[in-house]
Each structure stands twice: as C-alpha cells, then as structure tokens.
Scaffold this active site. Structure first.
Site, PDB file in Angstrom:
ATOM      1  N   ALA A 119       0.858  -1.185   0.000  1.00 53.48           N
ATOM      2  CA  ALA A 119       0.000   0.000   0.000  1.00 53.48           C
ATOM      3  C   ALA A 119       0.893   1.233   0.000  1.00 53.48           C
ATOM      4  O   ALA A 119       2.111   1.129   0.187  1.00 53.48           O
ATOM      5  CB  ALA A 119      -0.906   0.004   1.226  1.00 53.48           C
ATOM      6  N   LYS A 120       0.332   2.380  -0.230  1.00 45.08           N
ATOM      7  CA  LYS A 120       1.085   3.642  -0.168  1.00 45.08           C
ATOM      8  C   LYS A 120       0.094   4.787  -0.081  1.00 45.08           C
ATOM      9  O   LYS A 120      -1.045   4.647  -0.542  1.00 45.08           O
ATOM     10  CB  LYS A 120       1.950   3.804  -1.433  1.00 45.08           C
ATOM     11  CG  LYS A 120       3.144   4.695  -1.233  1.00 45.08           C
ATOM     12  CD  LYS A 120       4.273   3.963  -0.527  1.00 45.08           C
ATOM     13  CE  LYS A 120       5.460   4.851  -0.280  1.00 45.08           C
ATOM     14  NZ  LYS A 120       6.583   4.069   0.295  1.00 45.08           N
ATOM     15  N   GLY A 121       0.539   5.910   0.465  1.00 44.33           N
ATOM     16  CA  GLY A 121      -0.342   7.062   0.558  1.00 44.33           C
ATOM     17  C   GLY A 121       0.430   8.346   0.379  1.00 44.33           C
ATOM     18  O   GLY A 121       1.667   8.357   0.426  1.00 44.33           O
TER      19      GLY A 121
END
Ligand code: NAD
Length: 456
Positions: A119-121
């Site tokens: 995941a990444k944000g």
C-alpha cells in the site's frame, strides 16, 4: 474497487518514459515472463491496484484562510496480508506515483517474507511552508478521512518522505479516538518509541542496505570486490537512509568519497569525515561547504569513479541519459526507484550489477513488521534482538535472490522459454538481479493467491 487506477501515459517523442506506472508495469512484465504457469488473469490483477482512493479535504490555516488539500491511499494487494506502506507529504505527490510505490511494497513485503500486502499514501503539500499546527491539522483531517480504509488488520501506514514519528503519533491518536476501547497501536508503524515504536526503526533501512550489500559482495558475484573493506563508495542523499548507510559501510571499512543532499554534493579522495558532515548539515542545512571537501553537483556526483554507488535520495536519479557515464561496479538502490528500466539495460551492458530497491531498502518495512508484532504482543524488544532479526531477514532474502538470479541465468543460457510463460518473453535480455527479485516476489504472491483460491 479501483476508482482511479489508470493506464500509463506516453512520453514525448524521443524521451524516456519516466511515468511511474509505466516503469512499475514494465518491471513487473519482465519478471512475469520468467514465471511458468502464471495465469493471465492474475497478471491483470497484479498490474493495477486493488483499491485507489482520492481524498479532498479543507484545512484551516494559521492566517484564518481555508485551503483544500488532496491525498491518496492506494492498496495494491492484500493477498499475503494487510496492506503496508508509507504516507508521503510532498508537493509532487500524485496518484500515479502512489500506485507505483504501492505495487513496489507488495513485491518488497513478499520478497523479505513478511505477511503484508502493498500500500502507499500521500498528501500533496509542501511541509517546508507549513507550521507545526497546520501540519497537525492536515494530518488529523487526513487520518479521519483515511479511518474507514486503514486499520491494524487491513492497511497499516508508516512514515515516508517528509513524514515522521510525530506524523504517525497524530494518525494513531486520531484513529484511536475514532475506535476507542481496543489496542490500536498496530494501526501505524514508525511511531515514537514511547508510543510503541520499535527500537532500531530509524536506522533499519540504512542498516538493511548494508546487510544486503555485504551479503552480495560476500557471495563473490563481483570479482575482486568481496567486502566493504577498502571499497570506494559514493552516496547520493544524506538523510535517514543515506547517512545511516554511509556510517554502516564506513564502520565496515569502506571509504565514503562523496555524499550529497538536495543542495549539492561534496567529494574527498581520502574519505569524508561523516560525523563532521552530519554536524555541518545540522548547522548549515546542507553538507555543501564542509571544509576540506570539493563541491560537486548531484549530476557530477553520480558519475564519480567508485566501487559502489548508492542512490539514497529520490527516484529516477540514474536514467537513460546519464547511465552510460556511471563508473562503478555495483549500484545499490537505497532509494525507491532510483534506476529507470532504460538505465538498467545500459548498466547491465556495462557489466554493472544493480542491487534492487525491493531488496536493498526492505529493512525499513522489516522492522515496521517487527513493530507491528511487538504492538500486538504489547512487548518491546531489545535493540540487539531487532538488529539480529533484521540481519537474518536481509541475508536470507539476498541469498534467495542470488540463487534465483543464477538459476535464471542458467535457464536463459538453455535458450528455450517455457511454453507456460505468459508475460513478454524475455528474449535477448539477460536476467538481472531486479528481475530475479521480482520473480521470487511475484511467484510468492501468485502461489498464495491460488492457494487461497479465487473468490468465490
Ligand atoms: P530523507 O528525507 O531523510 O533524506 C533524503 C535525502 O536526500 C536528504 O538528504 C535530501 O536533501 C536528499 N535529496 C532530496 N532530493 C535530492 C536530489 N534530487 N539529489 C540529491 N539529494 C537529494 O529521506 P529518507 O528516509 O532517507 O529516504 C530516502 C529514499 O529512501 C526515498 O526514496 C525513500 O522513499 C526511500 N526509502 C526510505 C525508507 C525509510 O525507512 N526512510 C525505506 C525505504 C525506502
């Protein structure tokens, strides 16, 4: 749900395609070509994120005005476990970059063998122009928007560029307010130690870089360079990762001849005094100007003749237009995506190996995983326990990648591609360490996906 995933864009004529989605997919396809029996539908599934969300939210600024900010959270895969990946605050953050980095996290977690997906944000903002109060309000409001999609068992953020332990403390606190009555510490990692952060997390990525590179040298892959002892090393980026890596290599006998930050680089033939460089940077905001060193630009720094070049700053540092001038024997990708696919091919043709990011900088997510385990158990491990476990993980993953690389080389020499392969057939391209690492990772995720069974 894939609300905003998109196809890569084409570059201007004659220019290298630096679109992060294109690069991520090109690397994935090259690896997929070596994996027999990988189902086409799974290739499509892994090519794009499972979920990508855009948030827009207003924040009251110190002067009483209101600004609208944009943020992203992308979950690439949950096959091996909950999503895991950092949140960056950067004016250049984009959904596309976030998607590419989320995929990278899936492969990194699979390769280092921790039970997480990728995941990444990100939030589009310039932290340098924000007060602490503004940063706190942006973070808390973003965390409130994020609350339905993150959680200790679903998606676990961590710090990334221009976010830190304080940012994680605010996210944890906000999430805890919204989900009172249970242990919410494992919702983020990279927290301050007082709030359940792991000892050794700050140094983990840099130390991991050193453990992986040392193991690679020890394997004898590079004739005449089997340890750090006496090796001449150049490090681009003197932040959390670059400075710790430089220190670890120096302690193992390497001579760090050049380092840099965003303002430029410094060179010293006899080796840079790293403590002096750190003190100077703390006082002046840059390493440039450290007495007894020559000033170089970041472009010049990359082209310095050395044994090991370590890009530890931003992506796309080594590209098709400068790779031919790189003069080293090993590139270690301490940063994420510092070497582009065109540069990979040029470096390979010059006989320069690249220790890829999904292996080299996996120490950070490894100790993040240790933090998550400690939080669930309400324990705090000693530093030597953390570092001992980290070293074993990095060495084991490096051994696995080297074995797979040799195995791919042998099969490529055999000449016959497997009839089961469904990616772009890797004809005429010799496998490299990046491809070997991705093959291991993609195989692990696809085997797990098939073992779980395709729902329903
Ligand atoms: P940081 O902000 O602590 O340090 C970055 C350093 O790079 C700073 O010295 C900065 O001045 C320098 N820099 C920025 N742009 C530059 C440029 N164009 N040329 C030269 N130097 C430049 O960040 P960090 O945590 O050390 O992260 C560095 C890289 O490692 C990033 O790509 C990050 O995504 C990756 N990474 C970090 C971790 C982690 O645990 N921190 C884990 C995995 C990957």
């Amino acid at each position: 749900m894939s609300e905003n995933a998109r196809d890569p864009v084409d570059p201007a004529p004659g220019e290298e395609n630096l679109d992060p989605v294109f690069i991520s997919q090109a690397q994935f396809h090259r690896a997929a070509g070596y994996i027999s029996g990988l189902k086409r539908g799974l290739i499509d599934f892994f090519n794009t994120p499972k979920r990508a969300v855009i948030f827009r939210f207003p924040v009251e600024m110190d002067d009483g005005s209101v600004q609208t900010f944009e943020g992203y959270r992308v979950l690439h895969s949950r096959v091996l476990g909950p999503g895991k990946g950092g949140i960056r605050f950067h004016p250049g953050a984009t959904l596309e970059e976030t998607e590419a980095l989320a995929a990278l996290m899936t492969w990194k977690c699979a390769l280092i063998d921790v039970p997480f997906g990728g995941a990444k944000g990100g939030v589009v903002c310039d932290t340098k122009s924000l007060s602490e109060g503004e940063l706190r309000r942006i973070t808390r409001r973003f965390a409130t928007e994020l609350a339905p999609v993150i959680g200790p068992f679903t998606d676990i953020p961590a710090p990334d560029l221009y976010t830190n332990g304080q940012t994680m403390a605010w996210i944890y606190d906000t999430y805890d307010m919204l989900h009172a009555g249970r242990n919410n510490r494992p919702v983020v990692t990279g927290k301050p130690v007082d709030l359940g952060g792991s000892l050794g997390r700050y140094e983990a990525t840099g130390l991991g870089v050193a453990f992986a590179a040392e193991r690679l040298l020890f394997s004898g892959l590079i004739p005449g360079l089997d340890s750090f002892n006496g090796a001449r090393v150049v490090v681009q980026g003197f932040g959390q990762v670059g400075a710790v890596t430089a220190q670890a290599l120096h302690a193992a006998g390497a001579v760090i001849v050049a380092v840099s930050d965003s303002k430029g680089g410094i060179f010293c033939e006899q080796g840079i005094d790293l403590q002096a460089a750190k003190d100077f940077k703390k006082a002046q905001g840059t390493v440039v100007g450290l007495p007894d060193t020559l000033t170089v630009t970041n472009d010049e720094l990359l082209e310095i003749s050395c044994d090991i070049l370590i890009p530890a700053a931003a992506g796309d540092a080594i590209r098709g237009d400068n790779a031919a001038r790189i003069d080293c024997r090993l590139v270690v990708e301490a940063a994420n995506r510092p070497v582009t696919p065109a540069a990979d091919d040029i470096l390979a043709a010059k006989g320069i190996h690249v220790l890829p990011d999904i292996l080299a900088n996996a120490g950070g997510v490894t100790v993040s995983y240790f933090e998550w385990v400690q939080n669930h158990a309400n324990e705090q491990w000693d530093l030597d326990v953390v570092n001992g476990k980290l070293k074993r993980k990095m060495q084991s993953a490096t051994d696995t990648v080297l074995a797979r690389y040799r195995n791919l080389l042998e099969s490529a020499a055999g000449g016959e591609p497997s009839p089961d392969t469904v990616g772009e057939a890797p004809t005429g391209v010799k496998p490299d360490l990046r491809t070997a690492a991705l093959v291991v990772a993609v195989e692990r995720v696809s085997i797990a996906a098939l073992e779980r069974g395709i729902w329903p």
